[in-house]
Design a protein around this motif. Structure first.
Motif, short mmCIF file in Angstrom:
data_model
loop_
_atom_site.label_atom_id
_atom_site.label_comp_id
_atom_site.label_asym_id
_atom_site.label_seq_id
_atom_site.Cartn_x
_atom_site.Cartn_y
_atom_site.Cartn_z
N VAL A 19 0.86 -1.19 0.00
CA VAL A 19 0.00 0.00 0.00
C VAL A 19 0.89 1.24 0.00
CG1 VAL A 19 -1.90 1.20 1.14
CG2 VAL A 19 -1.69 -1.28 1.37
N PRO A 20 1.06 1.91 -1.13
CA PRO A 20 1.96 3.06 -1.19
C PRO A 20 1.60 4.17 -0.20
CG PRO A 20 1.40 2.33 -3.41
CD PRO A 20 0.52 1.57 -2.47
N SER A 21 0.31 4.41 0.00
CA SER A 21 -0.10 5.51 0.87
C SER A 21 0.31 5.30 2.32
CB SER A 21 -1.62 5.72 0.78
OG SER A 21 -2.31 4.56 1.22
N LEU A 22 0.48 4.03 2.70
CA LEU A 22 0.89 3.70 4.07
C LEU A 22 2.34 3.23 4.14
CD1 LEU A 22 -2.24 1.68 5.32
CD2 LEU A 22 -1.66 4.05 5.88
N ASN A 23 2.94 3.00 2.96
CA ASN A 23 4.27 2.38 2.91
C ASN A 23 4.26 1.10 3.75
OD1 ASN A 23 6.98 2.00 2.21
ND2 ASN A 23 7.71 3.17 3.97
N GLU A 24 3.28 0.25 3.50
CA GLU A 24 3.06 -0.94 4.32
C GLU A 24 2.58 -2.09 3.45
OE1 GLU A 24 3.87 -2.24 6.89
OE2 GLU A 24 2.35 -2.42 8.46
N THR A 25 2.88 -3.31 3.87
CA THR A 25 2.41 -4.50 3.17
C THR A 25 1.34 -5.21 4.00
OG1 THR A 25 4.17 -5.86 4.15
CG2 THR A 25 4.61 -4.84 2.01
N TYR A 26 0.53 -6.01 3.32
CA TYR A 26 -0.53 -6.75 4.00
C TYR A 26 0.03 -7.89 4.83
CZ TYR A 26 -4.59 -4.63 1.63
OH TYR A 26 -5.58 -3.78 1.20
N HIS A 27 1.20 -8.40 4.47
CA HIS A 27 1.81 -9.52 5.18
C HIS A 27 3.31 -9.29 5.32
CE1 HIS A 27 -1.63 -11.19 2.80
NE2 HIS A 27 -1.89 -11.83 3.93
N SER A 28 3.95 -10.24 6.00
CA SER A 28 5.40 -10.19 6.15
C SER A 28 6.10 -10.42 4.82
CB SER A 28 5.84 -11.26 7.15
OG SER A 28 7.23 -11.45 7.12
N PHE A 29 7.17 -9.67 4.57
CA PHE A 29 8.00 -9.91 3.39
C PHE A 29 8.58 -11.32 3.40
CE2 PHE A 29 8.47 -5.17 3.25
CZ PHE A 29 8.05 -5.00 1.94
N HIS A 30 8.69 -11.91 4.58
CA HIS A 30 9.33 -13.22 4.72
C HIS A 30 8.41 -14.38 4.34
CE1 HIS A 30 12.88 -11.48 6.64
NE2 HIS A 30 12.05 -10.71 7.33
N GLY A 31 7.15 -14.07 4.03
CA GLY A 31 6.26 -15.13 3.60
C GLY A 31 4.83 -14.92 4.07
N ALA A 32 3.96 -14.51 3.18
CA ALA A 32 2.56 -14.25 3.53
C ALA A 32 1.85 -15.55 3.93
CB ALA A 32 1.84 -13.61 2.35
N TYR A 33 2.01 -16.58 3.14
CA TYR A 33 1.33 -17.85 3.36
C TYR A 33 1.77 -18.47 4.68
CZ TYR A 33 -0.94 -22.19 1.68
OH TYR A 33 -1.75 -23.28 1.52
N ARG A 34 3.07 -18.50 4.91
CA ARG A 34 3.61 -19.08 6.13
C ARG A 34 3.18 -18.28 7.36
NH1 ARG A 34 9.91 -20.14 4.74
NH2 ARG A 34 9.73 -17.89 4.33
N GLU A 35 3.15 -16.97 7.22
CA GLU A 35 2.75 -16.12 8.34
C GLU A 35 1.31 -16.40 8.76
OE1 GLU A 35 3.01 -11.41 9.46
OE2 GLU A 35 2.05 -11.93 7.56
N SER A 36 0.40 -16.47 7.81
CA SER A 36 -1.00 -16.72 8.14
C SER A 36 -1.19 -18.08 8.81
CB SER A 36 -1.87 -16.64 6.87
OG SER A 36 -2.00 -15.31 6.44
N ILE A 37 -0.53 -19.09 8.28
CA ILE A 37 -0.65 -20.42 8.87
C ILE A 37 -0.09 -20.44 10.29
CG2 ILE A 37 0.22 -22.80 8.73
CD1 ILE A 37 -0.04 -22.57 5.69
#
Length: 228
Positions: A19-37
């Motif tokens: 999200v450019p306006s927040l300079n933020e991602t929805y998940h960890s750069f280290h792994g979205a799938y692994r983070e959610s699990i």
């Protein structure tokens, strides 16, 4: 409401959104799938289910529907365990179809191929009303903010808002209190957030706060339990 997002690929090969306006991602750069699990399935849903084997249906409230990844993984769990789940989630900035159709979560595990169609069904479900998505998964998506939404009693809270540094209004003691108030006795709140102030506030609100190992790339995460 719409928010500009850009699709990125995280270290485990799964997509997330920037999200450019927040300079933020929805998940960890280290792994979205692994983070959610790790955070929401392992330390949240599976833990609660192991402590409450006979309580059905399971009532879950999620702060931040986002990409729909947590909801989709929960639906899979519900179907595989033949355990009914009532899933309530909020999202003031729903993704456009052109975005969520490009997300690659359904390709992360070939053994889950028969669950692929449900990912689109979750996103296509009507807002602000209940939807039977699958045999064991009922969902209500509210296009609303945490401040304004009406909450229901919950067994598990997936607190998956953007980081406190990006959306501090969602991490105030007042907002946490609103969620804690609807947690059933023995209910569990899980979040990737390891901020000390958040933990102090949860403790002040009467929860038993636990520190657990975080997902790949993150040292710690938080689980908080409402006394039974």
């Amino acid at each position: 409401m719409e928010r500009e997002v850009k699709i990125i690929t995280t270290e485990d090969g799964s997509n997330s959104l920037y999200v450019p306006s927040l300079n933020e991602t929805y998940h960890s750069f280290h792994g979205a799938y692994r983070e959610s699990i790790h955070v929401f399935l392992l330390y949240g849903l599976e833990y609660w289910a192991s402590q409450n084997r006979n309580k059905k249906p399971i009532r879950i409230f999620e702060v931040g529907f986002g990409t729909g990844l947590n909801a989709w993984l929960t639906l899979i769990w519900a179907e595989q365990n033949q355990t009914p789940v009532l899933y309530h989630t909020i999202e003031p900035f729903p993704l456009e179809k052109g975005i969520y159709e490009q997300l690659n979560y359904t390709g992360m595990d070939e053994n889950l191929s028969h669950f692929h169609p449900f990912f689109a069904l979750l996103h296509d479900a009507s807002w602000d009303q209940g939807t039977v998505v699958s045999q064991y998964f009922n969902m209500k998506k509210d296009r609303n903010t945490l401040e304004e939404v009406q909450l229901y009693d919950a067994d598990i809270i997936f607190y998956d808002a953007f980081a406190p540094s990006k959306q501090p209004e969602l991490w105030t003691k007042e907002m946490l209190s609103k969620v804690v108030e609807v947690m059933n006795p023995g209910a569990v709140l899980v979040t990737y957030c390891a901020k000390a102030q958040v933990r102090r506030d949860l403790k002040d609100l009467g929860l038993e706060v636990q520190i657990h190992p975080g997902p790949p790339g993150k040292k710690e995460m938080t689980r908080a339990i409402k006394p039974a």
